[in-house]
Write a protein that holds these residues in place. Structure first.
Motif, PDB file in Angstrom:
ATOM      1  N   ASP A 123       0.800  -1.221   0.000  1.00 27.26           N
ATOM      2  CA  ASP A 123       0.000   0.000   0.000  1.00 27.26           C
ATOM      3  C   ASP A 123       0.834   1.273   0.000  1.00 27.26           C
ATOM      4  OD1 ASP A 123       1.028  -0.103   2.536  1.00 27.26           O
ATOM      5  OD2 ASP A 123      -0.901  -0.167   3.578  1.00 27.26           O
ATOM      6  N   SER A 124       2.160   1.137  -0.100  1.00 26.97           N
ATOM      7  CA  SER A 124       3.021   2.318  -0.120  1.00 26.97           C
ATOM      8  C   SER A 124       4.318   2.000  -0.842  1.00 26.97           C
ATOM      9  CB  SER A 124       3.338   2.784   1.308  1.00 26.97           C
ATOM     10  OG  SER A 124       4.141   1.826   1.986  1.00 26.97           O
ATOM     11  N   ARG A 125       5.016   3.037  -1.265  1.00 26.95           N
ATOM     12  CA  ARG A 125       6.304   2.861  -1.923  1.00 26.95           C
ATOM     13  C   ARG A 125       7.306   2.173  -1.003  1.00 26.95           C
ATOM     14  NH1 ARG A 125       7.775   6.291  -6.343  1.00 26.95           N
ATOM     15  NH2 ARG A 125       5.954   7.359  -7.201  1.00 26.95           N
ATOM     16  N   ARG A 126       7.315   2.600   0.261  1.00 26.65           N
ATOM     17  CA  ARG A 126       8.286   2.040   1.199  1.00 26.65           C
ATOM     18  C   ARG A 126       8.076   0.551   1.391  1.00 26.65           C
ATOM     19  NH1 ARG A 126       9.067   4.989   6.868  1.00 26.65           N
ATOM     20  NH2 ARG A 126       9.866   6.539   5.401  1.00 26.65           N
ATOM     21  N   ARG A 127       6.826   0.147   1.574  1.00 27.84           N
ATOM     22  CA  ARG A 127       6.554  -1.275   1.764  1.00 27.84           C
ATOM     23  C   ARG A 127       6.863  -2.061   0.496  1.00 27.84           C
ATOM     24  NH1 ARG A 127       1.270  -2.719   5.004  1.00 27.84           N
ATOM     25  NH2 ARG A 127       2.593  -1.620   6.505  1.00 27.84           N
ATOM     26  N   ALA A 128       6.546  -1.501  -0.653  1.00 27.19           N
ATOM     27  CA  ALA A 128       6.851  -2.178  -1.913  1.00 27.19           C
ATOM     28  C   ALA A 128       8.363  -2.357  -2.081  1.00 27.19           C
ATOM     29  CB  ALA A 128       6.281  -1.387  -3.087  1.00 27.19           C
ATOM     30  N   MET A 129       9.124  -1.326  -1.721  1.00 26.00           N
ATOM     31  CA  MET A 129      10.576  -1.421  -1.840  1.00 26.00           C
ATOM     32  C   MET A 129      11.131  -2.470  -0.884  1.00 26.00           C
ATOM     33  SD  MET A 129      13.442   1.583  -1.444  1.00 26.00           S
ATOM     34  CE  MET A 129      12.815   2.432  -2.899  1.00 26.00           C
ATOM     35  N   THR A 130      10.635  -2.476   0.348  1.00 24.78           N
ATOM     36  CA  THR A 130      11.099  -3.461   1.332  1.00 24.78           C
ATOM     37  C   THR A 130      10.797  -4.882   0.866  1.00 24.78           C
ATOM     38  OG1 THR A 130      10.756  -1.901   3.153  1.00 24.78           O
ATOM     39  CG2 THR A 130      10.899  -4.233   3.724  1.00 24.78           C
ATOM     40  N   ASN A 131       9.562  -5.096   0.419  1.00 26.90           N
ATOM     41  CA  ASN A 131       9.181  -6.433  -0.045  1.00 26.90           C
ATOM     42  C   ASN A 131       9.975  -6.852  -1.282  1.00 26.90           C
ATOM     43  OD1 ASN A 131       7.294  -6.538   2.008  1.00 26.90           O
ATOM     44  ND2 ASN A 131       5.587  -5.886   0.720  1.00 26.90           N
ATOM     45  N   THR A 132      10.280  -5.897  -2.140  1.00 26.87           N
ATOM     46  CA  THR A 132      11.054  -6.201  -3.347  1.00 26.87           C
ATOM     47  C   THR A 132      12.475  -6.615  -2.990  1.00 26.87           C
ATOM     48  OG1 THR A 132       9.748  -4.659  -4.690  1.00 26.87           O
ATOM     49  CG2 THR A 132      11.924  -5.255  -5.518  1.00 26.87           C
ATOM     50  N   VAL A 133      13.079  -5.915  -2.036  1.00 22.14           N
ATOM     51  CA  VAL A 133      14.428  -6.260  -1.592  1.00 22.14           C
ATOM     52  C   VAL A 133      14.440  -7.677  -1.004  1.00 22.14           C
ATOM     53  CG1 VAL A 133      16.241  -5.735   0.092  1.00 22.14           C
ATOM     54  CG2 VAL A 133      15.185  -3.890  -1.221  1.00 22.14           C
ATOM     55  N   VAL A 134      13.401  -8.003  -0.240  1.00 18.91           N
ATOM     56  CA  VAL A 134      13.310  -9.345   0.345  1.00 18.91           C
ATOM     57  C   VAL A 134      13.198 -10.400  -0.749  1.00 18.91           C
ATOM     58  CG1 VAL A 134      11.871 -10.883   1.736  1.00 18.91           C
ATOM     59  CG2 VAL A 134      12.349  -8.561   2.539  1.00 18.91           C
ATOM     60  N   MET A 135      12.319 -10.171  -1.719  1.00 18.45           N
ATOM     61  CA  MET A 135      12.131 -11.143  -2.797  1.00 18.45           C
ATOM     62  C   MET A 135      13.404 -11.310  -3.619  1.00 18.45           C
ATOM     63  SD  MET A 135       9.074 -12.272  -2.414  1.00 18.45           S
ATOM     64  CE  MET A 135       8.495 -12.999  -3.941  1.00 18.45           C
ATOM     65  N   TYR A 136      14.080 -10.198  -3.902  1.00 21.41           N
ATOM     66  CA  TYR A 136      15.333 -10.273  -4.658  1.00 21.41           C
ATOM     67  C   TYR A 136      16.379 -11.059  -3.880  1.00 21.41           C
ATOM     68  CZ  TYR A 136      19.559  -8.778  -7.128  1.00 21.41           C
ATOM     69  OH  TYR A 136      20.740  -8.766  -7.823  1.00 21.41           O
ATOM     70  N   SER A 137      16.476 -10.781  -2.599  1.00 24.06           N
ATOM     71  CA  SER A 137      17.491 -11.450  -1.769  1.00 24.06           C
ATOM     72  C   SER A 137      17.235 -12.944  -1.672  1.00 24.06           C
ATOM     73  CB  SER A 137      17.508 -10.829  -0.367  1.00 24.06           C
ATOM     74  OG  SER A 137      17.826  -9.460  -0.420  1.00 24.06           O
ATOM     75  N   VAL A 138      15.962 -13.311  -1.465  1.00 24.84           N
ATOM     76  CA  VAL A 138      15.638 -14.727  -1.275  1.00 24.84           C
ATOM     77  C   VAL A 138      15.779 -15.507  -2.575  1.00 24.84           C
ATOM     78  CG1 VAL A 138      13.780 -16.355  -0.738  1.00 24.84           C
ATOM     79  CG2 VAL A 138      14.140 -14.347   0.715  1.00 24.84           C
ATOM     80  N   PHE A 139      15.134 -15.020  -3.646  1.00 30.40           N
ATOM     81  CA  PHE A 139      15.042 -15.828  -4.857  1.00 30.40           C
ATOM     82  C   PHE A 139      16.194 -15.617  -5.841  1.00 30.40           C
ATOM     83  CE2 PHE A 139      10.581 -15.819  -3.434  1.00 30.40           C
ATOM     84  CZ  PHE A 139      10.400 -17.187  -3.359  1.00 30.40           C
ATOM     85  N   THR A 140      16.964 -14.553  -5.683  1.00 30.16           N
ATOM     86  CA  THR A 140      18.108 -14.340  -6.579  1.00 30.16           C
ATOM     87  C   THR A 140      19.424 -14.678  -5.897  1.00 30.16           C
ATOM     88  OG1 THR A 140      16.893 -12.535  -7.630  1.00 30.16           O
ATOM     89  CG2 THR A 140      19.246 -12.685  -8.102  1.00 30.16           C
TER      90      THR A 140
END
Length: 273
Positions: free
Chosen positions: A164-181
């Protein structure tokens, strides 16, 4: 029900917004430039082949392609919600499915165009600078990279739809990148599958081995992409894994389709302030 005319309208508006912004154009252009420089650099090195250029592009692209794809997609919905413009979008005769599908289509198309342009450039360089350009290998490599990039666009759109916000989207994106990449693929000394497998053995007495283990370790888009490279003609990449090519390509296609669908389920239930 999705109105495809409305979807096209969203696609057009999103592409217009992207055209006005310079950052995303610069990021996608950087990828095209990156591929071109690698192929030219290898072509200028005496005794090297197009396979060397492909291998170098893979090694760097395993980290760079997900980053580019996520940057192109992680604010598709979350950015609109954060700025408040989502209310204006939904104020038109648009369903949330129209907005999500239109945004996803535009970002996937944009990333696909960048990947396609990069490998058209790679093919042109190969024709001019290598004795054996092996355009079949370059084309296959480009197609697999397109699936790889698309899988991360799917992840980015899903994250954006659920945030629901840029900050949360950025945080979740960093997590997904870290885990799956980083942590699920072979670039990490200790991987997520190893941790999960060890925990399952220690706590439940269940050992993941054989074909089950091979498939489980392939569930990351980055790992599926790497293993799919054995499809390249001429043996540019040889891998010893026993997972079928149908499985690895299926994993990539699943990441393109399933995460956005799950993101939609979150988006359609969200309260828009």
């Amino acid at each position: 029900m999705t109105d495809f005319g409305s979807v096209v309208s969203v696609v057009r508006q999103d592409l217009l917004d992207i055209r006005r912004g310079r950052l995303m154009q610069a990021v996608l252009g950087l990828y095209v430039l990156f591929v071109g420089i690698l192929f030219v650099g290898v072509g200028l090195t005496e005794g090297q082949t197009v396979y060397t250029a492909i291998q170098l592009t893979v090694l760097v692209g395993l980290l760079f392609v997900p980053l580019v794809s996520l940057l192109a997609s992680y604010l598709t919905i979350a950015g609109e919600r954060d700025s408040g413009t989502i209310r204006f979008l939904l104020g038109y005769p648009l369903e949330r499915s129209d907005v999500l599908l239109g945004k996803y289509t535009s970002r996937l198309g944009l990333v696909s165009a960048a990947v396609g342009l990069a490998f058209l450039l790679a093919g042109a360089v190969s024709t001019q600078m290598f004795d054996r350009p092996r355009l079949d290998a370059v084309a296959t490599f480009g197609g697999l990279t397109l699936l790889f990039a698309g899988s991360y666009v799917g992840i980015g759109v899903a994250v954006s739809a659920a945030s629901d916000s840029r900050r949360r989207a950025m945080t979740n994106t960093v997590v997904m990148y870290s885990v799956f990449t980083l942590l699920w693929s072979r670039v990490s000394p200790i991987t997520v599958p190893q941790v999960i497998g060890g925990a399952a053995d220690l706590l439940l007495g269940v050992q993941l081995s054989g074909g089950v283990w091979q498939v489980f370790t392939t569930l990351s888009p980055a790992e599926a992409y790497f293993r799919s490279l054995r499809l390249l003609p001429g043996g540019a990449f040889e891998t010893s894994e026993s997972v079928s090519t149908v499985t690895v390509v299926g994993v990539l296609l699943t990441w393109i389709v399933v995460p956005p669908a799950l993101g939609y389920l979150s988006f359609v239930r969200a309260e828009i302030d």
